[in-house]
Design an enzyme around this catalytic site. Structure first.
Site, PDB file in Angstrom:
ATOM      1  N   ALA A  31       0.825  -1.210   0.000  1.00  0.00           N
ATOM      2  CA  ALA A  31       0.000   0.000   0.000  1.00  0.00           C
ATOM      3  C   ALA A  31       0.859   1.261   0.000  1.00  0.00           C
ATOM      4  O   ALA A  31       1.261   1.750   1.061  1.00  0.00           O
ATOM      5  CB  ALA A  31      -0.937  -0.025   1.205  1.00  0.00           C
ATOM      6  N   ALA A  60      -1.351  11.140  -4.276  1.00  0.00           N
ATOM      7  CA  ALA A  60       0.065  10.779  -4.423  1.00  0.00           C
ATOM      8  C   ALA A  60       0.172   9.439  -5.136  1.00  0.00           C
ATOM      9  O   ALA A  60       0.190   8.385  -4.513  1.00  0.00           O
ATOM     10  CB  ALA A  60       0.742  10.719  -3.049  1.00  0.00           C
ATOM     11  N   ARG A 112      -7.389 -19.584 -40.644  1.00  0.00           N
ATOM     12  CA  ARG A 112      -8.512 -18.794 -41.172  1.00  0.00           C
ATOM     13  C   ARG A 112      -8.442 -18.704 -42.702  1.00  0.00           C
ATOM     14  O   ARG A 112      -7.518 -18.109 -43.262  1.00  0.00           O
ATOM     15  CB  ARG A 112      -8.477 -17.392 -40.557  1.00  0.00           C
ATOM     16  CG  ARG A 112      -9.517 -16.439 -41.073  1.00  0.00           C
ATOM     17  CD  ARG A 112     -10.903 -16.848 -40.680  1.00  0.00           C
ATOM     18  NE  ARG A 112     -11.889 -15.825 -41.041  1.00  0.00           N
ATOM     19  CZ  ARG A 112     -13.185 -16.063 -41.142  1.00  0.00           C
ATOM     20  NH1 ARG A 112     -13.672 -17.279 -40.924  1.00  0.00           N
ATOM     21  NH2 ARG A 112     -14.008 -15.084 -41.461  1.00  0.00           N
ATOM     22  N   GLN A 171      -6.998  -7.472 -33.934  1.00  0.00           N
ATOM     23  CA  GLN A 171      -7.325  -7.086 -35.313  1.00  0.00           C
ATOM     24  C   GLN A 171      -7.362  -8.308 -36.230  1.00  0.00           C
ATOM     25  O   GLN A 171      -8.248  -8.444 -37.070  1.00  0.00           O
ATOM     26  CB  GLN A 171      -6.287  -6.062 -35.804  1.00  0.00           C
ATOM     27  CG  GLN A 171      -6.661  -5.341 -37.076  1.00  0.00           C
ATOM     28  CD  GLN A 171      -7.790  -4.327 -36.857  1.00  0.00           C
ATOM     29  OE1 GLN A 171      -8.199  -4.061 -35.723  1.00  0.00           O
ATOM     30  NE2 GLN A 171      -8.319  -3.797 -37.944  1.00  0.00           N
ATOM     31  N   GLU A 211       2.942   0.608 -10.836  1.00  0.00           N
ATOM     32  CA  GLU A 211       4.384   0.477 -10.526  1.00  0.00           C
ATOM     33  C   GLU A 211       5.223   1.432 -11.375  1.00  0.00           C
ATOM     34  O   GLU A 211       6.291   1.086 -11.854  1.00  0.00           O
ATOM     35  CB  GLU A 211       4.848  -0.980 -10.636  1.00  0.00           C
ATOM     36  CG  GLU A 211       4.232  -1.824  -9.535  1.00  0.00           C
ATOM     37  CD  GLU A 211       4.816  -3.202  -9.414  1.00  0.00           C
ATOM     38  OE1 GLU A 211       6.038  -3.352  -9.531  1.00  0.00           O
ATOM     39  OE2 GLU A 211       4.028  -4.131  -9.180  1.00  0.00           O
TER      40      GLU A 211
HETATM   41  C1  LIG Z   1      -5.113  -1.858 -11.511  1.00  0.00           C
HETATM   42  C2  LIG Z   1      -4.215  -1.072 -10.616  1.00  0.00           C
HETATM   43  C3  LIG Z   1      -3.585  -1.724  -9.542  1.00  0.00           C
HETATM   44  C4  LIG Z   1      -2.768  -0.987  -8.673  1.00  0.00           C
HETATM   45  N1  LIG Z   1      -2.212  -1.625  -7.580  1.00  0.00           N
HETATM   46  C5  LIG Z   1      -1.504  -0.877  -6.678  1.00  0.00           C
HETATM   47  C6  LIG Z   1      -1.008  -1.491  -5.469  1.00  0.00           C
HETATM   48  O1  LIG Z   1      -1.178  -2.693  -5.230  1.00  0.00           O
HETATM   49  N2  LIG Z   1      -0.364  -0.694  -4.577  1.00  0.00           N
HETATM   50  C7  LIG Z   1      -0.156   0.632  -4.789  1.00  0.00           C
HETATM   51  O2  LIG Z   1       0.434   1.286  -3.939  1.00  0.00           O
HETATM   52  N3  LIG Z   1      -0.615   1.238  -5.919  1.00  0.00           N
HETATM   53  C8  LIG Z   1      -1.276   0.513  -6.869  1.00  0.00           C
HETATM   54  N4  LIG Z   1      -1.751   1.116  -8.015  1.00  0.00           N
HETATM   55  C9  LIG Z   1      -1.576   2.557  -8.188  1.00  0.00           C
HETATM   56  C10 LIG Z   1      -0.632   2.914  -9.302  1.00  0.00           C
HETATM   57  O3  LIG Z   1       0.698   2.649  -8.942  1.00  0.00           O
HETATM   58  C11 LIG Z   1      -0.914   4.383  -9.667  1.00  0.00           C
HETATM   59  O4  LIG Z   1      -2.157   4.410 -10.330  1.00  0.00           O
HETATM   60  C12 LIG Z   1       0.182   4.975 -10.552  1.00  0.00           C
HETATM   61  O5  LIG Z   1       1.364   5.169  -9.810  1.00  0.00           O
HETATM   62  C13 LIG Z   1      -0.246   6.289 -11.173  1.00  0.00           C
HETATM   63  O6  LIG Z   1      -0.712   7.154 -10.188  1.00  0.00           O
HETATM   64  P1  LIG Z   1      -2.114   7.925 -10.401  1.00  0.00           P
HETATM   65  O7  LIG Z   1      -3.154   6.909 -10.734  1.00  0.00           O
HETATM   66  O8  LIG Z   1      -2.346   8.779  -9.200  1.00  0.00           O
HETATM   67  O9  LIG Z   1      -1.907   8.805 -11.678  1.00  0.00           O
HETATM   68  P2  LIG Z   1      -1.137  10.222 -11.728  1.00  0.00           P
HETATM   69  O10 LIG Z   1       0.086  10.169 -10.891  1.00  0.00           O
HETATM   70  O11 LIG Z   1      -2.121  11.313 -11.496  1.00  0.00           O
HETATM   71  O12 LIG Z   1      -0.688  10.221 -13.243  1.00  0.00           O
HETATM   72  C14 LIG Z   1      -1.596  10.556 -14.305  1.00  0.00           C
HETATM   73  C15 LIG Z   1      -0.836  10.605 -15.601  1.00  0.00           C
HETATM   74  O13 LIG Z   1       0.215  11.546 -15.523  1.00  0.00           O
HETATM   75  C16 LIG Z   1       1.390  10.989 -16.093  1.00  0.00           C
HETATM   76  N5  LIG Z   1       2.583  11.585 -15.488  1.00  0.00           N
HETATM   77  C17 LIG Z   1       3.081  11.398 -14.267  1.00  0.00           C
HETATM   78  N6  LIG Z   1       4.195  12.125 -14.081  1.00  0.00           N
HETATM   79  C18 LIG Z   1       4.411  12.801 -15.235  1.00  0.00           C
HETATM   80  C19 LIG Z   1       5.383  13.729 -15.685  1.00  0.00           C
HETATM   81  N7  LIG Z   1       6.383  14.092 -14.875  1.00  0.00           N
HETATM   82  N8  LIG Z   1       5.274  14.214 -16.936  1.00  0.00           N
HETATM   83  C20 LIG Z   1       4.252  13.855 -17.735  1.00  0.00           C
HETATM   84  N9  LIG Z   1       3.295  12.972 -17.378  1.00  0.00           N
HETATM   85  C21 LIG Z   1       3.370  12.461 -16.144  1.00  0.00           C
HETATM   86  C22 LIG Z   1       1.296   9.522 -15.748  1.00  0.00           C
HETATM   87  O14 LIG Z   1       2.083   8.784 -16.607  1.00  0.00           O
HETATM   88  C23 LIG Z   1      -0.167   9.259 -15.954  1.00  0.00           C
HETATM   89  O15 LIG Z   1      -0.368   8.980 -17.313  1.00  0.00           O
HETATM   90  C24 LIG Z   1      -2.549   0.384  -8.912  1.00  0.00           C
HETATM   91  C25 LIG Z   1      -3.167   1.012 -10.008  1.00  0.00           C
HETATM   92  C26 LIG Z   1      -3.984   0.304 -10.843  1.00  0.00           C
HETATM   93  C27 LIG Z   1      -4.621   1.017 -12.007  1.00  0.00           C
END
Ligand SMILES: Cc1cc2nc3c(=O)[nH]c(=O)nc-3n(C[C@H](O)[C@H](O)[C@H](O)COP(=O)(O)OP(=O)(O)OC[C@H]3O[C@@H](n4cnc5c(N)ncnc54)[C@H](O)[C@@H]3O)c2cc1C
Length: 386
Positions: free
Chosen positions: A131, A137, A273, A341, A368
């Site tokens: 977590a 964040a 196919r 596709q 990750e």
């Molecule tokens: C199915 C799933 C399982 C998950 N499991 C876990 C888990 O077990 N434990 C855990 O702790 N977290 C988990 N996560 C969380 C995951 O690690 C976060 O969703 C991820 O780190 C992105 O954070 P955010 O969703 O807040 O997106 P944001 O941080 O808001 O990012 C939004 C977009 O901004 C882009 N971005 C970020 N920084 C920059 C930059 N400097 N320049 C340009 N673009 C940028 C990102 O690439 C992304 O496209 C999970 C997420 C999902 C979807």
């Protein structure tokens, strides 16, 4: 799967090749394409089955605690994830989370922490979760607000975590919280929180594109014995990054498994196919697609196992893991899309193998560390070296 020549690459030792062969046969018999409507129950059953068959021993480090090896074997973890992903995405998820959720205990836990948790994880008797993310964040991990305040021989946790895989079914969570030794990333610590800790609750279950247990967690005056802290106070960011250095490469391996399955499905379909008096595979447009897919798969495999091998040599792997994760996840998305596709209408029918892959791969480009974050890591390392 036809071509397994990659197992002869110099990254592997004989035990890795044997592991892949044995697991491939086990997975074909026990988990291939097995899916149901109750994802929680299915995940619990998969963890039990993977534990009973001995595969989860590779998810933990330390033979004294039920692990297959004394140290975490990144190549074994990657081969297992790749193989399971090729057979069943949820089986890969179940294995991966046992490793990610307990990785910080293997790497930084005290003797008592290891005794209390690792053997149960390795047997599939306890489900683990990691977590780190919070509503405000995600990519910017250091902005986390969840706080842990020392109170005698305990810490009191207050705040939230979200997107937590295995949230709702886990027996324990490795939780990262701000302890404030220094600002930003230097003021975070890691803790093991049992699912029945007073003040801990599952605030919300979250449904996603490829169903797996996922939740938002809430901590309200949640009291944790100080002995549940992993590593030194203020070193939690280091704990998180060391864990991710192993499991980020394994996300690349899972993507590789999805891509290989898509390529296998596409090859078989294209050769069978019939259309316009020949087969789909007889057309050069199809052959160009297949060539692109196969090359992408091999390029991803080379980067993935280079990173896994390098980590197993005890070397720094930040740049290599980021390159592997970025390339393998993005390539798998393209390979799977090309397979959909080629299947035409069948490719978008619910629960067809390529339709499921199309949904399963998407989140791997985000969690990750999203692709954009991997790009920044690679560039930062390059510029630092330069
Ligand atoms: C199915 C799933 C399982 C998950 N499991 C876990 C888990 O077990 N434990 C855990 O702790 N977290 C988990 N996560 C969380 C995951 O690690 C976060 O969703 C991820 O780190 C992105 O954070 P955010 O969703 O807040 O997106 P944001 O941080 O808001 O990012 C939004 C977009 O901004 C882009 N971005 C970020 N920084 C920059 C930059 N400097 N320049 C340009 N673009 C940028 C990102 O690439 C992304 O496209 C999970 C997420 C999902 C979807």
């Amino acid at each position: 799967m036809g071509d397994k020549s990659y197992l002869e690459w110099p990254f592997f030792e004989a035990r890795h090749t044997a592991l892949e062969r044995e697991l491939d046969a086990w997975a074909a018999e026990h988990v291939r394409d097995a899916h149901g409507s109750d994802t929680d129950a299915q995940c619990r059953a998969l963890v039990r089955a993977l534990g009973e068959a001995g595969w989860l021993r590779h998810a933990v480090g330390g033979t004294a605690y039920g692990g297959a090896q004394d140290a975490i074997d990144t190549r074994a973890i990657c081969l297992i994830r790749e193989t399971l992903a090729r057979h069943n995405g949820l089986a890969d998820f179940a294995f991966a989370m046992q490793g990610l959720g307990s990785g910080a205990v293997s790497l930084f836990g005290s003797e008592a922490n290891k005794q209390a948790y690792l053997a149960r994880v390795a047997k599939g008797e306890a489900i683990a979760a990691f977590a780190l993310s919070e509503p405000q964040a995600g990519s910017d991990v250091a902005a986390m607000q969840c706080a842990a305040v020392r109170d005698g021989d305990a810490y009191i946790l207050d705040g939230e975590k979200t997107w937590i895989s295995n949230g709702g079914i886990a027996d324990f969570y490795v939780v990262f919280a701000r302890t404030g030794e220094q600002p930003g990333a230097r003021g975070i610590s890691a803790f093991i929180v049992d699912q029945d800790a007073p003040g801990f609750e599952i605030a919300e279950r979250i449904n996603v594109i490829a169903p797996h247990p996922l939740a938002r967690l809430k901590f309200s005056g949640c009291r944790i014995p100080a002995g549940q802290r992993l590593g030194e106070a203020g070193q939690g960011f280091k704990v998180a990054m060391a864990t991710l250095d192993v499991f980020r490469t394994s996300v690349a391996a899972a993507s590789l498994g999805f891509a290989r399955r898509a390529l296998d499905e596409a090859l078989a379909h294209a050769q069978g196919r019939k259309m316009f008096g020949q087969t789909l595979a007889d057309f050069q447009l199809t052959q160009a697609k297949l060539a692109q897919m196969a090359t992408g798969v091999d390029a991803s495999a080379l980067l993935t196992y280079r990173a896994a091998w390098q980590r197993d040599q005890g070397r720094k792997v930040t740049r290599e893991a980021a390159m592997a994760k970025m390339t393998a996840t993005e390539t798998a998305q393209q390979v799977i899309d090309a397979a959909v596709q080629m299947f035409g209408g069948m490719g978008v029918v619910s629960e067809h193998p390529v339709e499921r892959l199309y949904r399963e791969i998407r989140a791997l480009r985000i969690y990750e560390g999203a692709t954009e974050v991997q790009q920044l890591i690679i560039a930062r390392e390059l510029l630092r070296e330069g």
